[in-house]
Write a protein that holds these residues in place. Structure first.
Motif, PDB file in Angstrom:
ATOM      1  N   UNK A  87       0.664  -1.225  -0.019  1.00  0.00           N
ATOM      2  CA  UNK A  87       0.114   0.264  -0.022  1.00  0.00           C
ATOM      3  C   UNK A  87       1.102   1.320  -0.074  1.00  0.00           C
ATOM      4  N   UNK A  88       0.550   2.082  -1.020  1.00  0.00           N
ATOM      5  CA  UNK A  88       1.273   3.349  -1.064  1.00  0.00           C
ATOM      6  C   UNK A  88       0.966   4.442  -0.161  1.00  0.00           C
ATOM      7  N   UNK A  89       1.966   5.037   0.508  1.00  0.00           N
ATOM      8  CA  UNK A  89       1.632   5.844   1.706  1.00  0.00           C
ATOM      9  C   UNK A  89       2.021   7.310   1.244  1.00  0.00           C
ATOM     10  N   UNK A  90       1.434   8.351   1.798  1.00  0.00           N
ATOM     11  CA  UNK A  90       1.473   9.735   1.560  1.00  0.00           C
ATOM     12  C   UNK A  90       2.950  10.298   1.649  1.00  0.00           C
ATOM     13  N   UNK A  91       3.749  10.839   1.012  1.00  0.00           N
ATOM     14  CA  UNK A  91       5.014  11.411   1.051  1.00  0.00           C
ATOM     15  C   UNK A  91       5.180  12.744   1.533  1.00  0.00           C
ATOM     16  N   UNK A 110      -5.517  12.985   3.456  1.00  0.00           N
ATOM     17  CA  UNK A 110      -4.323  12.747   4.285  1.00  0.00           C
ATOM     18  C   UNK A 110      -3.293  14.004   4.241  1.00  0.00           C
ATOM     19  N   UNK A 111      -2.808  14.221   3.052  1.00  0.00           N
ATOM     20  CA  UNK A 111      -1.873  15.097   2.860  1.00  0.00           C
ATOM     21  C   UNK A 111      -2.251  16.419   3.153  1.00  0.00           C
ATOM     22  N   UNK A 112      -3.574  16.880   2.760  1.00  0.00           N
ATOM     23  CA  UNK A 112      -3.776  18.168   3.289  1.00  0.00           C
ATOM     24  C   UNK A 112      -3.744  18.238   4.815  1.00  0.00           C
ATOM     25  N   UNK A 113      -4.443  17.198   5.443  1.00  0.00           N
ATOM     26  CA  UNK A 113      -4.235  17.364   6.936  1.00  0.00           C
ATOM     27  C   UNK A 113      -2.660  17.292   7.420  1.00  0.00           C
ATOM     28  N   UNK A 114      -1.673  16.737   6.819  1.00  0.00           N
ATOM     29  CA  UNK A 114      -0.512  16.733   6.937  1.00  0.00           C
ATOM     30  C   UNK A 114       0.158  18.112   7.084  1.00  0.00           C
ATOM     31  N   UNK A 124      -7.151  11.157  17.554  1.00  0.00           N
ATOM     32  CA  UNK A 124      -7.223  10.122  16.523  1.00  0.00           C
ATOM     33  C   UNK A 124      -8.651   9.785  16.385  1.00  0.00           C
ATOM     34  N   UNK A 125      -9.024   9.833  15.362  1.00  0.00           N
ATOM     35  CA  UNK A 125     -10.526   9.240  15.170  1.00  0.00           C
ATOM     36  C   UNK A 125     -10.369   8.284  13.837  1.00  0.00           C
ATOM     37  N   UNK A 126     -10.623   8.720  12.623  1.00  0.00           N
ATOM     38  CA  UNK A 126     -10.276   7.894  11.615  1.00  0.00           C
ATOM     39  C   UNK A 126      -8.930   7.880  11.262  1.00  0.00           C
ATOM     40  N   UNK A 127      -8.090   8.745  11.925  1.00  0.00           N
ATOM     41  CA  UNK A 127      -6.710   8.596  11.505  1.00  0.00           C
ATOM     42  C   UNK A 127      -6.145   9.479  10.570  1.00  0.00           C
ATOM     43  N   UNK A 128      -6.758  10.378   9.660  1.00  0.00           N
ATOM     44  CA  UNK A 128      -6.096  11.222   8.714  1.00  0.00           C
ATOM     45  C   UNK A 128      -5.336  11.983   9.178  1.00  0.00           C
ATOM     46  N   UNK A 129      -5.884  12.878  10.100  1.00  0.00           N
ATOM     47  CA  UNK A 129      -4.840  13.991  10.992  1.00  0.00           C
ATOM     48  C   UNK A 129      -3.592  13.318  11.342  1.00  0.00           C
ATOM     49  N   UNK A 130      -3.798  12.296  12.454  1.00  0.00           N
ATOM     50  CA  UNK A 130      -2.487  11.509  12.954  1.00  0.00           C
ATOM     51  C   UNK A 130      -1.459  11.258  11.923  1.00  0.00           C
ATOM     52  N   UNK A 131      -1.999  10.501  10.460  1.00  0.00           N
ATOM     53  CA  UNK A 131      -1.386  10.219   9.391  1.00  0.00           C
ATOM     54  C   UNK A 131      -0.668  11.144   8.759  1.00  0.00           C
ATOM     55  N   UNK A 132      -1.161  12.261   8.556  1.00  0.00           N
ATOM     56  CA  UNK A 132      -0.659  13.226   7.733  1.00  0.00           C
ATOM     57  C   UNK A 132       0.479  14.003   8.671  1.00  0.00           C
ATOM     58  N   UNK A 133       0.098  14.195  10.112  1.00  0.00           N
ATOM     59  CA  UNK A 133       1.087  14.695  10.806  1.00  0.00           C
ATOM     60  C   UNK A 133       2.154  14.028  11.100  1.00  0.00           C
ATOM     61  N   UNK A 134       1.866  12.543  11.487  1.00  0.00           N
ATOM     62  CA  UNK A 134       3.224  11.772  11.324  1.00  0.00           C
ATOM     63  C   UNK A 134       4.152  11.583  10.403  1.00  0.00           C
ATOM     64  N   UNK A 135       3.564  11.894   9.192  1.00  0.00           N
ATOM     65  CA  UNK A 135       4.263  11.761   7.985  1.00  0.00           C
ATOM     66  C   UNK A 135       5.076  13.052   7.722  1.00  0.00           C
ATOM     67  N   UNK A 136       4.429  14.104   8.075  1.00  0.00           N
ATOM     68  CA  UNK A 136       5.538  15.097   8.252  1.00  0.00           C
ATOM     69  C   UNK A 136       6.632  15.022   9.225  1.00  0.00           C
ATOM     70  N   UNK A 137       6.210  14.968  10.319  1.00  0.00           N
ATOM     71  CA  UNK A 137       7.122  14.777  11.050  1.00  0.00           C
ATOM     72  C   UNK A 137       8.519  13.723  10.984  1.00  0.00           C
ATOM     73  N   UNK A 138       8.066  12.783  10.165  1.00  0.00           N
ATOM     74  CA  UNK A 138       9.050  11.565  10.151  1.00  0.00           C
ATOM     75  C   UNK A 138       9.853  11.921   8.879  1.00  0.00           C
ATOM     76  N   UNK A 139       9.148  12.650   8.055  1.00  0.00           N
ATOM     77  CA  UNK A 139      10.171  12.998   6.737  1.00  0.00           C
ATOM     78  C   UNK A 139      10.792  14.310   6.462  1.00  0.00           C
ATOM     79  N   UNK A 140      10.310  15.419   7.256  1.00  0.00           N
ATOM     80  CA  UNK A 140      10.809  16.596   7.501  1.00  0.00           C
ATOM     81  C   UNK A 140      11.815  16.687   8.489  1.00  0.00           C
TER      82      UNK A 140
END
Length: 321
Positions: A1-5, A148-152, A172-188
């Motif tokens: 599954x491809x994740x947001x970058x 997810x990208x927008x929430x990130x 965390x509800x559906x997880x879109x915000x947490x997914x986006x923020x965690x992606x931003x933190x991990x990659x930036x």
């Protein structure tokens, strides 16, 4: 599954410029440990959801956009999609679970959305059926990479505003915000900034899913016990994979801790938060997430929304103020 970058999130940030508010970082309540707030309650629709909804509509091709959009939502995503759709001149339909806060439903209609009320366990089914029957573009609340990208962009802004941040706490509800923020933190800022999710004890499907290593869905009868209506939904396969690979941890809070956080935010930080929006602050105030003494900039709590029912807000302030 491809994740947001990271590139997806940076592209969304460019796309959203002028369409959403770049919310500030403000001081947390004077009483309690030191931390900062990211008040997404200051968005025009009162919640972070405007970011993902706007990014998703902006990426639709003109032909699909002209036919109209549809979603399922208990409130904040529906309001956000209605607002964004109006900005783009697009018809909008929202499938709403029965029992959703009246204040949120009224605001969807005020923004021009057609509202379809259904039992909570049929919200997704009816949205998908209506999408096919009427050829409407379905924009889910969280189960979509463009959302997810927008929430990130929330996480991207925090990292730009507070270079010394070490911990970001998100609901965390559906997880879109947490997914986006965690992606931003991990990659930036790889391996320097940790992201901690927060759920109500009464709707802790994500905590159970991450503990078991597989997605676990809770029935609406269980999740509807919490006052935090914005997080009564469960993770999707897409958001579970983001959180499984990128979230640093998840904690839960009680209903009393949520209520106390709402009161502390209102009276001690002059920030109005709905129950779901108060989850991150509740976890910090309850000691579930340690902060750094004397360094408020090291910990940021995302206040995801402020669309609280006035009667509930009044009752909480009377009981906990």
């Amino acid at each position: 599954m491809e994740l947001v970058t990271e590139d997806d999130i940076r592209a969304a940030a460019t796309r959203l410029r002028g369409e959403i508010v770049r919310t500030p970082l403000t001081a947390g309540p004077a009483q309690g440990p030191p931390f900062l707030l990211k008040p997404e309650s200051l968005q025009p629709t009162g919640a972070f959801k405007l970011r993902g909804a706007t990014n998703a509509i902006a990426l639709l091709d003109p032909a699909r956009r002209a036919s109209g959009v549809i979603t399922h939502s208990s409130g904040n995503h529906g309001q956000a999609l209605a607002h964004a759709a109006a900005r783009f001149g697009v018809p909008c339909t929202v499938v709403v679970p029965e029992g959703a806060p009246k204040v949120k439903v009224d605001r969807m209609r005020a923004r021009g959305a057609r509202v379809i009320m259904v039992p909570p366990d049929r919200r997704v089914e009816v949205a998908e059926e209506t999408s096919r029957a009427e050829r409407l573009a379905l924009i889910p609340p969280f189960d979509d990479p463009t959302v997810i990208a927008g929430q990130g962009t929330v996480g991207l802004e925090i990292l730009e505003q507070s270079p010394e941040v070490a911990t970001i706490v998100v609901p965390v509800g559906g997880g879109g915000l947490a997914s986006g923020v965690a992606t931003a933190a991990l990659t930036v800022q790889p391996h320097r900034v940790r992201v901690i999710g927060v759920e109500p004890e009464l709707a802790a499907d994500a905590a159970e899913s991450l503990e078991r290593g597989r997605r676990v869905a809770w029935d609406p009868e269980r999740t509807h016990r919490t006052m935090a209506d914005g997080v009564r939904v469960c993770l999707s396969d897409l958001t579970f994979e983001h959180l499984r690979h990128r979230l640093d941890g998840i904690v839960t809070v009680t209903e009393d801790e949520i209520a106390r956080a709402i009161a502390h935010l209102a009276l001690g930080a002059r920030v109005v938060a709905e129950p779901a929006g108060a989850l991150a602050a509740a976890a910090i105030l309850a000691g579930r997430v340690p902060t750094v003494p004397g360094r408020p900039e090291a910990t940021v709590a995302v206040v995801s929304g402020g669309n609280i029912d006035p009667a509930l807000f009044t009752r909480i302030l009377a009981e906990h103020g």
